[in-house]
Design an enzyme around this catalytic site. Structure first.
Site, short mmCIF file in Angstrom:
data_model
loop_
_atom_site.label_atom_id
_atom_site.label_comp_id
_atom_site.label_asym_id
_atom_site.label_seq_id
_atom_site.Cartn_x
_atom_site.Cartn_y
_atom_site.Cartn_z
N ARG A 171 -17.23 1.56 -0.60
CA ARG A 171 -16.16 2.32 -0.88
C ARG A 171 -16.23 3.35 -1.88
NH1 ARG A 171 -11.34 -1.96 -0.53
NH2 ARG A 171 -10.18 -0.23 0.07
N PRO A 172 -17.01 4.18 -1.81
CA PRO A 172 -17.09 5.45 -2.67
C PRO A 172 -15.80 6.09 -2.95
CG PRO A 172 -18.03 6.10 -0.48
CD PRO A 172 -17.76 4.49 -0.55
N ARG A 194 -8.81 -1.53 -7.06
CA ARG A 194 -9.56 -0.37 -6.64
C ARG A 194 -8.61 0.88 -6.65
NH1 ARG A 194 -13.44 0.02 -4.45
NH2 ARG A 194 -13.19 2.24 -3.77
N ASN A 197 0.98 -1.09 0.17
CA ASN A 197 0.17 -0.13 -0.13
C ASN A 197 0.82 1.37 0.00
OD1 ASN A 197 -2.10 -1.86 -0.12
ND2 ASN A 197 -2.92 -1.21 2.00
N ILE A 203 -14.39 1.22 10.29
CA ILE A 203 -13.96 1.76 8.94
C ILE A 203 -14.74 1.39 7.75
CG2 ILE A 203 -11.95 2.15 7.32
CD1 ILE A 203 -11.48 3.50 10.17
N ASP A 248 -7.08 -3.16 8.84
CA ASP A 248 -6.54 -4.31 8.04
C ASP A 248 -5.90 -5.47 8.81
OD1 ASP A 248 -4.93 -2.47 5.35
OD2 ASP A 248 -7.03 -3.02 5.81
N CYS A 289 -16.94 -3.17 -3.33
CA CYS A 289 -16.01 -4.67 -3.21
C CYS A 289 -16.76 -5.20 -2.08
CB CYS A 289 -14.64 -4.24 -2.97
SG CYS A 289 -14.11 -3.94 -1.31
N ASP A 310 -16.30 9.67 -3.57
CA ASP A 310 -16.59 11.15 -3.35
C ASP A 310 -15.54 12.01 -2.98
OD1 ASP A 310 -17.38 9.55 -1.07
OD2 ASP A 310 -18.01 11.45 -0.21
N GLN A 311 -14.93 11.80 -1.99
CA GLN A 311 -13.81 12.63 -1.28
C GLN A 311 -12.73 12.89 -2.30
OE1 GLN A 311 -14.39 14.22 1.98
NE2 GLN A 311 -16.29 12.98 1.40
C1 EPZ Z 1 -7.07 2.23 1.81
O1 EPZ Z 1 -7.98 1.81 1.22
C2 EPZ Z 1 -6.15 0.67 1.85
N1 EPZ Z 1 -5.83 0.42 0.54
C3 EPZ Z 1 -6.94 -0.48 2.52
O2 EPZ Z 1 -5.96 -1.56 2.29
C4 EPZ Z 1 -7.22 -0.18 3.93
O3 EPZ Z 1 -8.10 -0.89 4.70
C5 EPZ Z 1 -7.93 1.18 4.01
O4 EPZ Z 1 -7.19 2.25 3.36
C6 EPZ Z 1 -8.33 1.83 5.26
O5 EPZ Z 1 -6.78 1.82 5.92
C7 EPZ Z 1 -4.71 0.96 -0.01
O6 EPZ Z 1 -3.92 1.82 0.36
C8 EPZ Z 1 -4.41 0.66 -1.47
P1 EPZ Z 1 -10.02 4.74 2.72
P2 EPZ Z 1 -8.95 3.24 1.02
O7 EPZ Z 1 -10.39 5.60 1.60
O8 EPZ Z 1 -8.05 4.24 0.66
C9 EPZ Z 1 -14.87 5.86 2.91
C10 EPZ Z 1 -5.90 -3.78 2.03
O9 EPZ Z 1 -5.95 -4.97 2.84
N2 EPZ Z 1 -14.72 6.69 1.99
O10 EPZ Z 1 -9.23 5.21 3.81
O11 EPZ Z 1 -9.62 2.56 -0.52
C11 EPZ Z 1 -14.59 4.35 2.86
O12 EPZ Z 1 -15.81 3.82 2.21
C12 EPZ Z 1 -6.62 -2.77 1.43
O13 EPZ Z 1 -4.49 -3.80 1.41
C13 EPZ Z 1 -15.53 7.47 1.60
O14 EPZ Z 1 -16.62 7.62 2.10
O15 EPZ Z 1 -9.73 3.26 2.10
C14 EPZ Z 1 -14.13 3.81 4.17
O16 EPZ Z 1 -15.50 3.47 4.82
C15 EPZ Z 1 -7.91 -2.95 2.00
N3 EPZ Z 1 -15.47 8.42 0.48
C16 EPZ Z 1 -13.37 5.01 4.84
O17 EPZ Z 1 -13.69 6.03 3.92
C17 EPZ Z 1 -14.21 8.51 -0.34
O18 EPZ Z 1 -14.16 9.01 -0.95
C18 EPZ Z 1 -11.90 4.80 4.67
O19 EPZ Z 1 -11.63 4.33 3.32
C19 EPZ Z 1 -13.10 7.70 0.39
C20 EPZ Z 1 -13.27 6.76 1.48
#
Ligand code: EPZ
Length: 428
Positions: free
Chosen positions: A122-123, A93, A24, A334, A312, A117, A125-126
């Site tokens: 996992r939108p 993604r 990551n 999360i 994770d 997924c 929008d941010q």
């Molecule tokens: C990263 O995913 C990691 N992937 C994930 O690891 C990890 O589980 C996750 O961060 C949380 O730590 C990579 O770094 C490639 P987020 P990411 O955006 O960035 C919500 C693995 O096992 N959200 O931090 O996609 C989202 O739905 C993977 O290696 C919005 O609502 O996660 C979630 O509930 C799995 N809108 C929360 O935020 C957005 O625009 C955190 O998601 C973006 C996110």
């Protein structure tokens, strides 16, 4: 599809495991190569499916990419095709992280929406809101994000961006967009993960001016177009891989395992919870040592953005609680659906009661081997860990999920004395 077959035993795990480079961290860094011309080299890259997918995506865009683990070399092609097709984005993604660099460098991008997924909607929008704040026009068309810089493809403008919630790849996407935007950007409520901090180091190596990466406020002064240079960098160790082996070591009375190259500062929340559970975790130079001498005590855990307890590691820690002496509560804050490992663990004899985003775990004296599968990378790993102590044999199917995030999993566990083998072509 392959499977992992584990024969459980009470034989403790003893030995040393070399921690691989962080998946990551490598993924956003490979996307950052779109910000410059020239040849970049990334070292200490694990041999994983997600790395291959990212390489395929960059090649699709016209980049010349050579993957020879642990090195990945990326050379800028003549031009770029600023597109990330569904066929590749659906596999990973994190591909959405090409959006920021493409917009910043080329003023346009067409990137497939990643879709949901197994662990949640996992939108993004941010990501999109922040790019609009930087002057981009974003429209959605038949499952694709069609983005353009200001005035029909011009240069992004620095902006103050306040994330509604800490998003790891959202923060990374916008850091890369801001690296070439005109003027200064301030990212507020940013994710603080070590992988975000690592991306900040890379962007500064390339000539950007990033400060505060790893904290919740990141300031970036955009470099002039063409001003960013390629890099040569060795990526940080994978804290989640390390944490997974730390839990595996804690499953057996008498285990003594050294995680070579694990970064102590990245694992403090997990170390604290494992110590509360009665596991001896110590720092030895650049390594972390895990010893188990007594019973596992029940410990409550709630996942949170870094530096809180990592989501994770939730499934893996739950497996440890399944053999604790008492009741523990695991709360996932999360993702909305990150308990797919629970029904599989229940089939192995675990006692877990789900109530919304909370799992109440009653420790049991033993687990029983079964054929299991999960659709989340980390849940799959947790089932292998459970199999290490389960009676008889556990077969974890659809191991391609594991191959996304764990380099040489069975080899590393075998080196610790575990009876683990890969079964080619097992039924899915
Ligand atoms: C990263 O995913 C990691 N992937 C994930 O690891 C990890 O589980 C996750 O961060 C949380 O730590 C990579 O770094 C490639 P987020 P990411 O955006 O960035 C919500 C693995 O096992 N959200 O931090 O996609 C989202 O739905 C993977 O290696 C919005 O609502 O996660 C979630 O509930 C799995 N809108 C929360 O935020 C957005 O625009 C955190 O998601 C973006 C996110």
């Amino acid at each position: 599809m392959d499977a992992i077959r584990v024969r459980g035993s009470q034989k403790p795990l003893v030995g040393r495991v070399q921690v691989s480079g962080a998946k990551n961290a490598a993924l956003p860094i490979l996307c950052a190569t779109l910000l410059s011309d020239g040849a970049s080299k990334l070292r200490n890259v694990p041999k994983l499916r997600d790395i291959d997918t990212t390489a395929a995506l960059l090649r699709f865009m016209g980049r010349d990419v050579t993957v020879s683990a642990p090195e990945v070399n990326v050379a800028a092609g003549s031009d770029v095709r600023p597109e990330a097709p569904y066929e590749l984005v659906k596999q990973m993604r994190a591909s959405v992280m090409v959006l920021g660099p493409l917009l910043a460098r080329f003023g346009r991008a067409k990137v497939s929406l990643p879709g949901g997924c197994a662990i949640g909607a996992r939108p993004i929008d941010q990501h999109l809101k922040a790019l609009e704040a930087m002057g981009a026009t974003i429209r959605l068309d038949r499952g694709y994000v069609i983005a353009e810089g200001p005035n029909g493809g011009g240069r992004l403008r620095g902006a103050e961006v306040v994330f509604d919630l800490p998003t790891v790849t959202g923060t990374e996407n916008i850091m890369m967009a801001a690296a070439l935007a005109k003027g200064k950007s301030v990212l507020v409520n940013s994710a603080r993960e070590p992988e975000v901090e690592e991306l900040g180091r890379i962007l500064n190596k390339m000539g950007a001016q990033v400060s505060g990466a790893g904290t919740d406020v990141i300031e970036i002064v955009g470099a002039e177009p063409g001003a960013l240079a390629p890099f040569d960098h060795a990526v940080i160790p994978d804290r989640i891989e390390a944490g997974t082996y730390m839990i595996a070591a804690a499953m057996h009375e008498g285990s003594d395992v050294v995680l070579e190259g694990a970064e102590w500062d990245d694992l403090e929340a997990l170390v604290m919870k494992m110590r509360m559970a009665g596991v001896q975790v110590t720092s030895e130079g650049r390594d972390i040592r895990v010893r188990r001498t007594g019973d596992i005590k029940p410990v409550n855990v709630t996942t949170a953005p870094h530096p809180g307890f990592p989501t994770d590691m939730q499934a893996q820690f739950m497996v440890l609680m399944c053999i604790a002496k008492g009741e523990s509560v695991v709360t996932e804050t999360i993702f909305e659906n990150r308990f797919m490992h629970v029904p599989e663990l229940q089939r192995m004899g675990a006692s877990v009661a789900l109530r919304g985003n909370t799992a109440v775990v009653q420790g049991v004296p033993r687990l029983y081997g079964a054929s299991v599968m999960a659709t989340d990378l980390r849940a799959s790993a947790s089932l292998v860990v459970a199999g290490l102590v389960a009676e008889d044999e556990t077969e974890v199917r659809r191991v391609y999920h594991l191959d996304r995030g764990y380099e040489h999993l069975e080899t590393k566990l075998q080196a610790l004395g575990a009876d683990v083998a890969r079964v080619k072509g097992a039924e899915g």
